[in-house]
Design a protein around this motif. Sequence first.
Motif, PDB file in Angstrom:
ATOM      1  N   PRO A   1      10.541 -31.403 -14.515  1.00 24.53           N
ATOM      2  CA  PRO A   1      11.347 -30.370 -13.848  1.00 24.53           C
ATOM      3  C   PRO A   1      12.308 -29.676 -14.818  1.00 24.53           C
ATOM      4  O   PRO A   1      12.926 -30.318 -15.664  1.00 24.53           O
ATOM      5  CB  PRO A   1      12.119 -31.158 -12.790  1.00 24.53           C
ATOM      6  CG  PRO A   1      12.242 -32.527 -13.362  1.00 24.53           C
ATOM      7  CD  PRO A   1      10.997 -32.747 -14.182  1.00 24.53           C
ATOM      8  N   PHE A   2      12.402 -28.355 -14.680  1.00 23.43           N
ATOM      9  CA  PHE A   2      13.313 -27.542 -15.489  1.00 23.43           C
ATOM     10  C   PHE A   2      13.942 -26.483 -14.600  1.00 23.43           C
ATOM     11  O   PHE A   2      13.445 -26.194 -13.513  1.00 23.43           O
ATOM     12  CB  PHE A   2      12.556 -26.855 -16.633  1.00 23.43           C
ATOM     13  CG  PHE A   2      12.101 -27.791 -17.718  1.00 23.43           C
ATOM     14  CD1 PHE A   2      12.947 -28.097 -18.765  1.00 23.43           C
ATOM     15  CD2 PHE A   2      10.843 -28.353 -17.687  1.00 23.43           C
ATOM     16  CE1 PHE A   2      12.535 -28.956 -19.777  1.00 23.43           C
ATOM     17  CE2 PHE A   2      10.418 -29.207 -18.687  1.00 23.43           C
ATOM     18  CZ  PHE A   2      11.268 -29.511 -19.728  1.00 23.43           C
ATOM     19  N   ASP A   3      15.030 -25.894 -15.084  1.00 19.30           N
ATOM     20  CA  ASP A   3      15.646 -24.743 -14.433  1.00 19.30           C
ATOM     21  C   ASP A   3      15.369 -23.509 -15.288  1.00 19.30           C
ATOM     22  O   ASP A   3      15.517 -23.552 -16.512  1.00 19.30           O
ATOM     23  CB  ASP A   3      17.157 -24.937 -14.258  1.00 19.30           C
ATOM     24  CG  ASP A   3      17.491 -25.963 -13.185  1.00 19.30           C
ATOM     25  OD1 ASP A   3      16.661 -26.144 -12.275  1.00 19.30           O
ATOM     26  OD2 ASP A   3      18.573 -26.564 -13.265  1.00 19.30           O
ATOM     27  N   ARG A   4      14.964 -22.440 -14.617  1.00 18.12           N
ATOM     28  CA  ARG A   4      14.622 -21.180 -15.289  1.00 18.12           C
ATOM     29  C   ARG A   4      15.697 -20.155 -14.941  1.00 18.12           C
ATOM     30  O   ARG A   4      15.923 -19.849 -13.781  1.00 18.12           O
ATOM     31  CB  ARG A   4      13.254 -20.699 -14.805  1.00 18.12           C
ATOM     32  CG  ARG A   4      12.767 -19.419 -15.419  1.00 18.12           C
ATOM     33  CD  ARG A   4      11.407 -19.073 -14.781  1.00 18.12           C
ATOM     34  NE  ARG A   4      10.825 -17.900 -15.368  1.00 18.12           N
ATOM     35  CZ  ARG A   4      11.011 -16.672 -14.932  1.00 18.12           C
ATOM     36  NH1 ARG A   4      11.802 -16.445 -13.900  1.00 18.12           N
ATOM     37  NH2 ARG A   4      10.436 -15.643 -15.521  1.00 18.12           N
ATOM     38  N   TYR A   5      16.374 -19.642 -15.960  1.00 20.03           N
ATOM     39  CA  TYR A   5      17.456 -18.679 -15.771  1.00 20.03           C
ATOM     40  C   TYR A   5      17.066 -17.320 -16.340  1.00 20.03           C
ATOM     41  O   TYR A   5      16.610 -17.238 -17.484  1.00 20.03           O
ATOM     42  CB  TYR A   5      18.722 -19.142 -16.495  1.00 20.03           C
ATOM     43  CG  TYR A   5      19.416 -20.313 -15.854  1.00 20.03           C
ATOM     44  CD1 TYR A   5      20.414 -20.110 -14.917  1.00 20.03           C
ATOM     45  CD2 TYR A   5      19.087 -21.617 -16.192  1.00 20.03           C
ATOM     46  CE1 TYR A   5      21.071 -21.176 -14.332  1.00 20.03           C
ATOM     47  CE2 TYR A   5      19.728 -22.689 -15.614  1.00 20.03           C
ATOM     48  CZ  TYR A   5      20.727 -22.461 -14.690  1.00 20.03           C
ATOM     49  OH  TYR A   5      21.369 -23.521 -14.107  1.00 20.03           O
ATOM     50  N   LYS A   6      17.248 -16.276 -15.542  1.00 20.04           N
ATOM     51  CA  LYS A   6      17.152 -14.919 -16.068  1.00 20.04           C
ATOM     52  C   LYS A   6      18.586 -14.504 -16.396  1.00 20.04           C
ATOM     53  O   LYS A   6      19.469 -14.580 -15.537  1.00 20.04           O
ATOM     54  CB  LYS A   6      16.535 -13.962 -15.059  1.00 20.04           C
ATOM     55  CG  LYS A   6      16.384 -12.553 -15.624  1.00 20.04           C
ATOM     56  CD  LYS A   6      15.646 -11.630 -14.691  1.00 20.04           C
ATOM     57  CE  LYS A   6      15.494 -10.278 -15.375  1.00 20.04           C
ATOM     58  NZ  LYS A   6      14.812  -9.328 -14.513  1.00 20.04           N
ATOM     59  N   VAL A   7      18.812 -14.105 -17.648  1.00 17.08           N
ATOM     60  CA  VAL A   7      20.165 -13.800 -18.106  1.00 17.08           C
ATOM     61  C   VAL A   7      20.221 -12.397 -18.692  1.00 17.08           C
ATOM     62  O   VAL A   7      19.190 -11.810 -19.065  1.00 17.08           O
ATOM     63  CB  VAL A   7      20.645 -14.826 -19.154  1.00 17.08           C
ATOM     64  CG1 VAL A   7      20.706 -16.217 -18.562  1.00 17.08           C
ATOM     65  CG2 VAL A   7      19.766 -14.808 -20.383  1.00 17.08           C
ATOM     66  N   SER A   8      21.430 -11.882 -18.760  1.00 14.92           N
ATOM     67  CA  SER A   8      21.665 -10.556 -19.320  1.00 14.92           C
ATOM     68  C   SER A   8      22.828 -10.635 -20.304  1.00 14.92           C
ATOM     69  O   SER A   8      23.785 -11.387 -20.073  1.00 14.92           O
ATOM     70  CB  SER A   8      22.004  -9.570 -18.196  1.00 14.92           C
ATOM     71  OG  SER A   8      22.398  -8.336 -18.726  1.00 14.92           O
ATOM     72  N   ALA A   9      22.733  -9.869 -21.375  1.00 16.86           N
ATOM     73  CA  ALA A   9      23.816  -9.794 -22.357  1.00 16.86           C
ATOM     74  C   ALA A   9      24.084  -8.331 -22.662  1.00 16.86           C
ATOM     75  O   ALA A   9      23.158  -7.522 -22.747  1.00 16.86           O
ATOM     76  CB  ALA A   9      23.440 -10.536 -23.631  1.00 16.86           C
ATOM     77  N   THR A  10      25.357  -7.995 -22.820  1.00 20.78           N
ATOM     78  CA  THR A  10      25.773  -6.633 -23.126  1.00 20.78           C
ATOM     79  C   THR A  10      26.814  -6.669 -24.227  1.00 20.78           C
ATOM     80  O   THR A  10      27.710  -7.518 -24.207  1.00 20.78           O
ATOM     81  CB  THR A  10      26.370  -5.946 -21.874  1.00 20.78           C
ATOM     82  OG1 THR A  10      25.419  -5.974 -20.830  1.00 20.78           O
ATOM     83  CG2 THR A  10      26.753  -4.512 -22.162  1.00 20.78           C
ATOM     84  N   VAL A  11      26.692  -5.750 -25.162  1.00 21.10           N
ATOM     85  CA  VAL A  11      27.723  -5.574 -26.182  1.00 21.10           C
ATOM     86  C   VAL A  11      28.218  -4.138 -26.093  1.00 21.10           C
ATOM     87  O   VAL A  11      27.428  -3.211 -25.971  1.00 21.10           O
ATOM     88  CB  VAL A  11      27.215  -5.905 -27.608  1.00 21.10           C
ATOM     89  CG1 VAL A  11      26.069  -5.016 -28.030  1.00 21.10           C
ATOM     90  CG2 VAL A  11      28.353  -5.816 -28.620  1.00 21.10           C
ATOM     91  N   LYS A  12      29.537  -3.980 -26.107  1.00 21.96           N
ATOM     92  CA  LYS A  12      30.147  -2.653 -26.072  1.00 21.96           C
ATOM     93  C   LYS A  12      31.044  -2.510 -27.287  1.00 21.96           C
ATOM     94  O   LYS A  12      31.841  -3.407 -27.592  1.00 21.96           O
ATOM     95  CB  LYS A  12      30.957  -2.452 -24.793  1.00 21.96           C
ATOM     96  CG  LYS A  12      31.560  -1.068 -24.708  1.00 21.96           C
ATOM     97  CD  LYS A  12      32.202  -0.803 -23.383  1.00 21.96           C
ATOM     98  CE  LYS A  12      32.712   0.642 -23.401  1.00 21.96           C
ATOM     99  NZ  LYS A  12      33.300   1.032 -22.148  1.00 21.96           N
ATOM    100  N   ASN A  13      30.897  -1.387 -27.967  1.00 19.08           N
ATOM    101  CA  ASN A  13      31.723  -1.104 -29.142  1.00 19.08           C
ATOM    102  C   ASN A  13      33.067  -0.587 -28.652  1.00 19.08           C
ATOM    103  O   ASN A  13      33.199   0.569 -28.266  1.00 19.08           O
ATOM    104  CB  ASN A  13      31.031  -0.085 -30.047  1.00 19.08           C
ATOM    105  CG  ASN A  13      31.748   0.107 -31.368  1.00 19.08           C
ATOM    106  OD1 ASN A  13      32.840  -0.389 -31.567  1.00 19.08           O
ATOM    107  ND2 ASN A  13      31.107   0.831 -32.266  1.00 19.08           N
TER     108      ASN A  13
END
Length: 169
Positions: free
Chosen positions: A54-66
């Motif tokens: 068993p595993f957990d599957r994560y959909k993630v998002s990353a943002t960088v702002k200047n």
Amino acid sequence: MKNKFRLLLLFAVISLSTSINAQKITDGQSVDLNGMSVTFNILNKESIEVGGKPFDRYKVSATVKNTSDKSYNIRLSSYPQVTTNIGIVELDCINATGSKLTSKKIQLKMKAQMINVTYTAYDRSGKLTNGVIPVIGSYYFDAGDAISDNAIFIVPQGEKPEVSVRSLK
């Protein structure tokens, strides 16, 4: 034996110096890295089985702002030019397995500036014709710009992604 010890010591110093620059980031948190605001978010979670485990599957998002007044530019001098240093920040999931073709890292990269180049060539009938081909002229990350990307991390069941972020600039 002495050379092996020196090599091991050198490897330890290199790995320590790269981990010193990294900062831990959690879901919904923003971190400031030299005038760049990096945000990490978990979008979705589901439980799956991989190889009977068993595993957990994560959909993630990353943002960088200047958030600084400084722009980053890489101008290419000739085409084709291989450019590998266009990354701005890298988020590394320490406990991700990388199984099922999923990610262990997210690297946010500069935007590509496309330039239309006009060229002259002969067509099949021997007639001289003009054509247009888009090429990458430079990479940029201007003040106020934001760059986002998504990834999928698979981690052991019951664990949340342990993510660290570091600047590549």
